[in-house]
Design a protein around this motif. Structure first.
Motif, PDB file in Angstrom:
ATOM      1  N   ARG A 201      -8.367  46.097  65.320  1.00 56.59           N
ATOM      2  CA  ARG A 201      -8.941  47.076  66.248  1.00 56.59           C
ATOM      3  C   ARG A 201      -8.214  47.093  67.581  1.00 56.59           C
ATOM      4  N   GLU A 202      -7.689  45.936  67.990  1.00 59.58           N
ATOM      5  CA  GLU A 202      -6.994  45.879  69.278  1.00 59.58           C
ATOM      6  C   GLU A 202      -5.482  46.067  69.141  1.00 59.58           C
ATOM      7  N   GLY A 203      -5.015  46.379  67.923  1.00 63.53           N
ATOM      8  CA  GLY A 203      -3.608  46.672  67.712  1.00 63.53           C
ATOM      9  C   GLY A 203      -2.731  45.480  67.439  1.00 63.53           C
ATOM     10  N   SER A 204      -3.332  44.317  67.112  1.00 65.56           N
ATOM     11  CA  SER A 204      -2.555  43.109  66.860  1.00 65.56           C
ATOM     12  C   SER A 204      -2.327  42.846  65.373  1.00 65.56           C
ATOM     13  N   PHE A 205      -2.788  43.767  64.506  1.00 68.33           N
ATOM     14  CA  PHE A 205      -2.581  43.620  63.070  1.00 68.33           C
ATOM     15  C   PHE A 205      -2.614  45.015  62.444  1.00 68.33           C
ATOM     16  N   PHE A 206      -2.499  45.100  61.126  1.00 68.21           N
ATOM     17  CA  PHE A 206      -2.456  46.388  60.455  1.00 68.21           C
ATOM     18  C   PHE A 206      -3.728  47.191  60.732  1.00 68.21           C
ATOM     19  N   ALA A 207      -3.551  48.436  61.141  1.00 64.43           N
ATOM     20  CA  ALA A 207      -4.686  49.276  61.541  1.00 64.43           C
ATOM     21  C   ALA A 207      -5.681  49.492  60.411  1.00 64.43           C
ATOM     22  N   SER A 208      -5.198  49.535  59.169  1.00 68.44           N
ATOM     23  CA  SER A 208      -6.087  49.784  58.033  1.00 68.44           C
ATOM     24  C   SER A 208      -7.142  48.700  57.862  1.00 68.44           C
ATOM     25  N   LEU A 209      -6.855  47.472  58.346  1.00 66.40           N
ATOM     26  CA  LEU A 209      -7.809  46.371  58.218  1.00 66.40           C
ATOM     27  C   LEU A 209      -8.875  46.403  59.313  1.00 66.40           C
ATOM     28  N   GLY A 210      -8.773  47.347  60.207  1.00 61.02           N
ATOM     29  CA  GLY A 210      -9.769  47.487  61.264  1.00 61.02           C
ATOM     30  C   GLY A 210     -10.740  48.626  61.025  1.00 61.02           C
ATOM     31  N   LYS A 211     -10.683  49.201  59.818  1.00 66.88           N
ATOM     32  CA  LYS A 211     -11.571  50.316  59.498  1.00 66.88           C
ATOM     33  C   LYS A 211     -12.936  49.827  59.009  1.00 66.88           C
TER      34      LYS A 211
ATOM     35  N   ARG B 261       5.199  43.182  70.010  1.00 66.81           N
ATOM     36  CA  ARG B 261       6.217  44.093  70.540  1.00 66.81           C
ATOM     37  C   ARG B 261       5.765  45.545  70.427  1.00 66.81           C
ATOM     38  N   LYS B 262       5.144  45.869  69.272  1.00 68.18           N
ATOM     39  CA  LYS B 262       4.658  47.223  69.051  1.00 68.18           C
ATOM     40  C   LYS B 262       3.565  47.584  70.051  1.00 68.18           C
ATOM     41  N   LYS B 263       2.704  46.620  70.331  1.00 71.18           N
ATOM     42  CA  LYS B 263       1.609  46.853  71.260  1.00 71.18           C
ATOM     43  C   LYS B 263       2.129  47.110  72.670  1.00 71.18           C
ATOM     44  N   LYS B 264       3.167  46.346  73.045  1.00 67.47           N
ATOM     45  CA  LYS B 264       3.749  46.531  74.378  1.00 67.47           C
ATOM     46  C   LYS B 264       4.434  47.880  74.496  1.00 67.47           C
ATOM     47  N   SER B 265       5.105  48.298  73.410  1.00 68.32           N
ATOM     48  CA  SER B 265       5.846  49.554  73.449  1.00 68.32           C
ATOM     49  C   SER B 265       4.934  50.773  73.481  1.00 68.32           C
TER      50      SER B 265
END
Length: 380
Positions: free
Chosen positions: A237-247, A371-375
């Protein structure tokens, strides 16, 4: 955390053999699949396959339960926990007041283990791994903090009450076992609770205790599945892992994808080793992270001295400093013992190093999502 679930679930399969003879393979067949990991050791997925199969089935059933309903899962967990504590209390009273034991057992030395010097220190630290497993999970309530009413008040109370209850139960149940069985008999037993009950109550008592252990591990596995999946969900949910697992499942209102992936990974870990392998690995990694998190308190106090702190660290800086030093000592001695036992041929795998490797597998993902979260974060 998932390895911890696998370890707890493994006990369920082990105690089920008290009632049902699970299928076994010959030693040669068990080693048909020998997965050798350089500098770590051997893994035999088919070893004790009957216990592993039942364990995986139980994990999958509980995964489905948590997938369909968090509320129902919480009610079942509370009910099993209550029954478990009552049952353990009856066992303690039954053993201690049976008159079929001897209090001298509490003061007798082992006739098999006679360690001195640093070897004794290493033995004590090794024994701590099993003892710590009896307490681990005390912090799991924090994983579901977002689903708790008034968390600033209820989480600290839950932690304090929970750990105190655990201490009392753990000490009393071990005193009860020692009263009935001498230390060497306990060391050689694979099912201490059932063996102690068998001495006092006969076959029926041993079976009853085996059933209570099954109930206990069922509830504990269920509780850990409920808690640990929330970490993956929150990270996503906070963008630190695959988005599909936050559904969240639209019908059940549960973190369905996170629950499913945990169930699959838990099953894989069950196949990867024995109860001892999983337990030793989990305790080593747990205390590695406990130490790092506690050390992080000093870093945050220095970097953010004026930050709001709803939770206060009692005894700062002495209490966290003592904990970090004790944790470091435990980790170093455990690593030394594991490597020494592997070199001497006493074990087929270095449990602590195996845990480090599993943790290291996740590091590339950590760096990628960081890195993705920072970008993707908006520039200030």
């Amino acid at each position: 955390n998932t390895a911890g679930v696998a370890s707890i679930a493994y006990v369920f399969g082990t105690y089920l053999e008290y009632f049902i003879e699970l299928p076994r393979l010959t030693e040669l067949q068990e080693k048909w699949i020998d997965l050798y990991i350089p500098f770590i050791g051997h893994i035999f997925p088919l070893q004790n396959i009957g216990v592993k199969a039942v364990t995986i089935l139980m994990v999958l059933l509980l995964t489905i339960l948590n997938y369909r309903s968090t509320k129902a899962g919480g009610k079942i967990l509370a009910s099993i926990t209550f029954l478990k504590v009552v049952a353990i209390g009856l066992v303690i009273v039954g053993l201690l007041f049976s008159g079929k034991g001897n209090m001298d057992h509490l003061f007798q030395d082992s006739t098999v283990v006679n360690l001195t010097g640093w070897a004794l220190v290493g033995g004590i630290v090794a024994a701590f791994s099993g003892a710590f497993w009896g307490y681990d999970g005390w912090n799991n309530v924090t994983f579901v903090g977002g689903e708790i009413k008034d968390p600033q008040r209820n989480i600290p109370r839950s932690l304090l009450i929970g750990i105190l209850v655990c201490i009392v139960i753990y000490v009393l149940v071990n005193v009860a076992y020692l009263y009935v069985m001498p230390i060497d008999a306990i060391a050689s037993s694979s099912m201490v609770a059932s063996d102690a009950a068998f001495i006092v109550f006969g076959v029926v008592g041993g079976g009853l205790i085996a059933f209570l252990v099954l109930l206990s591990t069922l509830g504990t596995t269920h509780g850990n599945i409920l808690a640990t999946t929330r970490i993956t969900y929150a990270m996503s949910r906070e963008g630190s892992f695959f988005a599909s697992l936050g559904k969240v499942h639209p019908g059940f209102g549960t973190p369905a994808n996170a629950i499913l992936i945990h169930g699959i990974w838990t099953s894989v870990l069950v196949l990867s080793g024995s109860f001892d392998t999983l337990t030793d690995m989990v305790i080593f990694l747990s205390f590695l992270f406990y130490g790092l998190i506690t050390f992080g308190v000093f870093i945050l106090r220095r970097k953010l001295p004026s930050a709001s702190r709803p939770y206060r660290v009692v005894g700062y800086p002495f209490v966290p400093a003592i904990f970090v030093l004790c944790t470091l000592f435990f980790l170093v001695i455990t690593l030394y013992n594991d490597i020494s036992n592997y070199i001497l041929g006493k074990t087929e795998i270095i449990n602590s190093v195996f845990g480090i490797v599993l943790m290291a597998i996740g590091m590339p993902l950590f760096w990628y999502f960081r890195r993705k979260k920072k970008s993707t974060s908006p520039a200030l």
